[in-house]
Design a protein around this motif. Structure first.
Motif, mmCIF file in Angstrom:
data_model
loop_
_atom_site.group_PDB
_atom_site.id
_atom_site.type_symbol
_atom_site.label_atom_id
_atom_site.label_comp_id
_atom_site.label_asym_id
_atom_site.label_seq_id
_atom_site.Cartn_x
_atom_site.Cartn_y
_atom_site.Cartn_z
ATOM 1 N N PRO A 692 27.676 37.611 45.128
ATOM 2 C CA PRO A 692 28.399 38.837 45.513
ATOM 3 C C PRO A 692 29.221 38.686 46.793
ATOM 4 O O PRO A 692 30.353 39.177 46.861
ATOM 5 C CB PRO A 692 27.277 39.865 45.682
ATOM 6 C CG PRO A 692 26.192 39.381 44.774
ATOM 7 C CD PRO A 692 26.251 37.882 44.845
ATOM 8 N N PHE A 693 28.661 38.029 47.821
ATOM 9 C CA PHE A 693 29.404 37.886 49.076
ATOM 10 C C PHE A 693 30.695 37.111 48.843
ATOM 11 O O PHE A 693 31.764 37.495 49.335
ATOM 12 C CB PHE A 693 28.550 37.173 50.129
ATOM 13 C CG PHE A 693 29.292 36.916 51.418
ATOM 14 C CD1 PHE A 693 29.381 37.895 52.392
ATOM 15 C CD2 PHE A 693 29.929 35.691 51.650
ATOM 16 C CE1 PHE A 693 30.086 37.666 53.568
ATOM 17 C CE2 PHE A 693 30.632 35.457 52.820
ATOM 18 C CZ PHE A 693 30.706 36.447 53.789
ATOM 19 N N ASP A 696 33.225 39.181 46.989
ATOM 20 C CA ASP A 696 33.827 40.177 47.878
ATOM 21 C C ASP A 696 34.843 39.526 48.812
ATOM 22 O O ASP A 696 35.893 40.102 49.108
ATOM 23 C CB ASP A 696 32.728 40.868 48.682
ATOM 24 C CG ASP A 696 33.280 41.999 49.542
ATOM 25 O OD1 ASP A 696 33.925 42.907 48.977
ATOM 26 O OD2 ASP A 696 33.093 41.956 50.776
ATOM 27 N N ARG A 699 38.011 39.117 46.941
ATOM 28 C CA ARG A 699 38.739 40.384 46.822
ATOM 29 C C ARG A 699 39.509 40.690 48.106
ATOM 30 O O ARG A 699 40.659 41.143 48.064
ATOM 31 C CB ARG A 699 37.761 41.524 46.501
ATOM 32 C CG ARG A 699 37.327 41.579 45.040
ATOM 33 C CD ARG A 699 36.589 42.873 44.727
ATOM 34 N NE ARG A 699 35.282 42.927 45.376
ATOM 35 C CZ ARG A 699 34.162 42.465 44.836
ATOM 36 N NH1 ARG A 699 34.191 41.911 43.626
ATOM 37 N NH2 ARG A 699 33.019 42.555 45.478
ATOM 38 N N LYS A 700 38.888 40.426 49.247
ATOM 39 C CA LYS A 700 39.568 40.664 50.524
ATOM 40 C C LYS A 700 40.776 39.740 50.682
ATOM 41 O O LYS A 700 41.849 40.165 51.129
ATOM 42 C CB LYS A 700 38.592 40.453 51.680
ATOM 43 C CG LYS A 700 37.506 41.513 51.785
ATOM 44 C CD LYS A 700 36.546 41.188 52.925
ATOM 45 C CE LYS A 700 35.457 42.246 53.046
ATOM 46 N NZ LYS A 700 34.478 41.906 54.116
#
Length: 712
Positions: A692-693, A696, A699-700
């Motif tokens: 997940p990290f 994410d 995505r950033k």
């Protein structure tokens, strides 16, 4: 003899030796600039005639300082020595404060450097003394060609034999740079539109004087930012930055993107790439003034909306502000999350596009690895072009039998082999060549740098980089495979002399070897890129550039922005002087012997690595200014002295106060790049696991880059 007296005798002998060394140097300078009234100066300039302290004209103060400096360097035997020394240390102090201090410091710097060189190298002392004796004969000074060779032995040995012994030197260096291929790349680039991230740099400055900012089609907030930036002091200097609001016909951004778009269209028509392919091009925006970073993206967006539309490209443009977001929102959180990446303290320093050329150059290479991990895993390489260059596709096919993209699909890019010293090398980088627009119709294989005329003046007596540059252009860039031993299949050429554009690197090689150009390098950032990892091994191999014959771009700057080129002359000259200082000190800061670095990079790149860099820099500037004054170009001479004394003096003083400055900076930046690539390795593994990290983080990254895309 007792020990005390023996030591005193040794010190006395050493002092006499140093005094003789400096006097020999002064005798050489005296022959160059003239001593007696009846003696014609070798440099071809009446330096003594330029020293007129009572002259009230506007240019007189700096002209007198410059002439006084050269006369003082000529020594007490010069009839104007006492007057010149009194001027430069007394009444001349007020005539251009920065320049006066610069010249005064230069007198002691040059002396100490010459004496230290003679102390360290007895052979240099003997050559210098022999030259002084030889020049003492008026008959010898009349033998100008021989005098030039003898003077170059001291100041510029890389220029000896050029172009007189040109054929032998070309053959010698081609043999020295040859690589025996042990394995061609079994998986070369096949689709350059998809597998290569194309990059370039936009150098942006404030609107030209008199330009109506209100007429720009940007939001009022952007106009206000432009007004504030225009009032701020200039922080960075580039060769020919593009002003905001420049006319479309002189807009380098529009010109380069249009040329790249046409190149892709040509490849599609030829069937080299799929018809629906969109080439990804990432631009960095480097600005000259503080405060211009924030509106830079909006300014470029406004330019492209009013320019010709492209059909085959997707273009992103990143400013320093955008790079700071990448560091702050992606890289630093990753450092805190992933183990073993380092502390990340240098990431803000290395990830960015403002500052000296080296900073944006390294970023434009390194960003391809970021792109591969977070944006598009199909990207396997990056290739940089300059926006004033285009691929002359019709001529490429006609003269080489292949288009630009077909040249990039060569299995030489990524091949393994052994160099002439038996070192295992990985040819993970590629370099092409340039042809000037005016020469392209004659042949693409016309060198873009030719040999200079024999008639030398002023600073050309002690340093003339165009000589080894022309030689290097011929034996490196103009090499064609298929004839002789260099067949491009079993043997090829490795490159040292590369240009800022027309070069690339495989992302896999980039991530393993981690090359970079330090952020303090302002000129020849392309050649400095090799130096930081020149002898750094990975799996027993060294990273090198492969020469690809026929991979040629046409340089069109003179054709559409000749005024910008002319206005950049002084900046380019100063960049050349700074390059001597930085390359010489940088070679000494790297973890390999500077003599080995110089031997590997001679004749052109290595000619800027000197054992007497301060001497060369001071003499080059002073002699060049004297030539300009002598030609009636006082304004140009004043600009050279004022700007040069300010920029050079800052560097000289910094290095004097902090002798290990470049070594510390190199180590600091290397740690930063190691941290950067460890982050990418960890993120790639995390994405593969669906962590997940890491998801994410991607995505950033994509959100930041999405905001940077230029949309028509």
């Amino acid at each position: 003899m007792c020990a005390g007296r023996e030591m005193m005798f040794h010190k006395s002998s050493e002092s006499i030796h140093m005094e003789k060394a400096y006097e020999a140097f002064r005798a050489v300078i005296r022959a160059l600039v003239g001593g007696e009234e009846t003696e014609a100066p070798l440099c071809g300039v009446d330096v003594a005639g330029q020293f007129r302290p009572d002259d009230p004209s506007p240019d007189a103060a700096l002209r007198n300082l410059n002439a006084a400096f050269l006369i003082v360097q000529a020594g007490a035997a010069h009839p104007l020595y006492a007057r010149a020394e009194a001027f430069i240390f007394g009444e001349g102090k007020s005539g251009g404060t920065d320049a006066a201090a610069f010249y005064r410091d230069g007198i002691s710097l040059v002396r100490s450097e010459i004496e230290e060189r003679c102390e360290e190298d007895r052979g240099f002392f003997e050559k210098l003394s022999g030259l002084a004796r030889w020049l003492g004969s008026p008959e010898n000074r009349d033998r100008r060609r021989e005098a030039a060779v003898r003077i170059r032995e001291i100041f510029f040995p890389e220029g000896i034999g050029i172009p007189e012994d040109r054929d032998r030197l070309v053959a010698k260096f081609r043999e020295k740079r040859s690589v025996r291929i042990e394995r061609l790349n079994p998986d070369p680039i096949r689709n350059p539109a998809e597998e290569i991230l194309w990059t370039s740099n936009v150098l942006l400055t404030v609107p030209a004087a008199g330009k109506d900012v209100d007429g720009l089609a940007v939001p009022e907030t952007v106009r206000e930012e432009l007004r504030r930036a225009a009032e701020a002091p200039q922080r960075y200097w580039y060769d020919h930055p593009m002003p905001v609001g420049v006319a479309p016909e002189q807009n380098e951004l529009l010109y380069g993107l249009r040329g790249l778009d046409r190149a892709v269209a040509f490849e599609k028509a030829r069937g080299t790439v799929p018809g629906d392919a969109k080439l990804s091009c990432l631009l960095s925006i480097s600005v000259t003034h503080e405060g211009l970073q924030d509106p830079a993206g909006a300014c470029l967006q406004e330019m492209v909306r009013h320019g010709p539309r492209w059909r085959h490209l997707r273009v992103w443009a990143l400013s320093e502000t955008d790079c700071s977001r990448i560091t702050r929102e992606v890289l630093l959180p990753a450092v805190r999350h992933y183990p073993g990446c380092g502390d990340g303290e240098s990431l803000h320093a290395i990830i960015g596009v403002d500052g000296e050329y080296g900073r944006h150059y390294s970023f434009l290479k390194a960003v391809s690895a970021f792109w591969q991990v977070f944006m598009d895993p199909r990207v396997r390489a990056t290739f940089k072009i300059d926006l004033d260059q285009v691929f002359p596709q019709d001529l490429l096919v006609k003269e080489t039998g292949a288009s630009a993209f077909q040249h990039l699909c060569t299995p030489l890019w990524g091949a393994l082999g052994r160099d002439r010293e038996g070192e295992r090398v990985e040819l993970g980088m590629i370099a092409g060549a340039l042809v000037n627009q005016k020469d392209a119709a004659r042949s693409l294989f016309t060198p873009d740098v030719g040999y200079p005329e024999d008639d030398i003046r002023g600073d050309e007596w002690i340093f003339q980089s165009r000589l080894p540059q022309a030689l290097s252009t011929e034996f490196e860039m103009m090499t064609r495979y298929g004839k002789g031993a260099l067949d491009g299949k079993t043997r090829c050429l490795q490159r040292v002399h590369v240009t800022g554009g027309t070069c690339g690197i495989l992302v896999d090689s980039l991530r393993r070897f981690r090359p970079f150009t330090p952020g303090f390098i302002g000129r020849a950032e392309d050649q400095a890129y090799l130096l930081a990892g020149l002898y750094r091994r990975h799996a027993g191999k060294l990273l090198r550039y492969v020469h690809k014959d026929g991979l040629i771009m046409r340089h069109d700057k003179e054709g559409f922005a000749a005024d910008a080129v002319k206005s950049a002359v002084t900046g380019k000259e100063l960049g050349d002087y700074i390059r001597i200082l930085l390359f010489s000190l940088y070679a000494g800061a790297l973890p390999w012997p500077s003599s080995r670095i110089k031997a590997a990079t001679d004749p052109f790149t290595g000619c800027f690595i000197s054992a007497i860099p301060h001497t060369l820099v001071y003499l080059r500037l002073a002699l060049r200014a004297s030539v300009l004054f002598g030609e009636g170009k006082g304004a140009r001479a004043v600009e050279l002295i004022e700007t040069g004394s300010r920029r050079l003096h800052t560097l000289v003083r910094d290095f004097k106060r902090h002798p290990d400055l470049l070594r510390h900076r190199y180590v600091f930046e290397k740690k930063g790049w190691d941290c950067y690539y460890r982050i990418l390795d960890q993120a790639e593994k995390g994405l593969a696991r669906g962590e997940p990290f890491s998801l994410d983080l991607r995505r950033k990254a994509m959100k930041i880059l999405d905001a940077c895309e230029l949309r028509l």
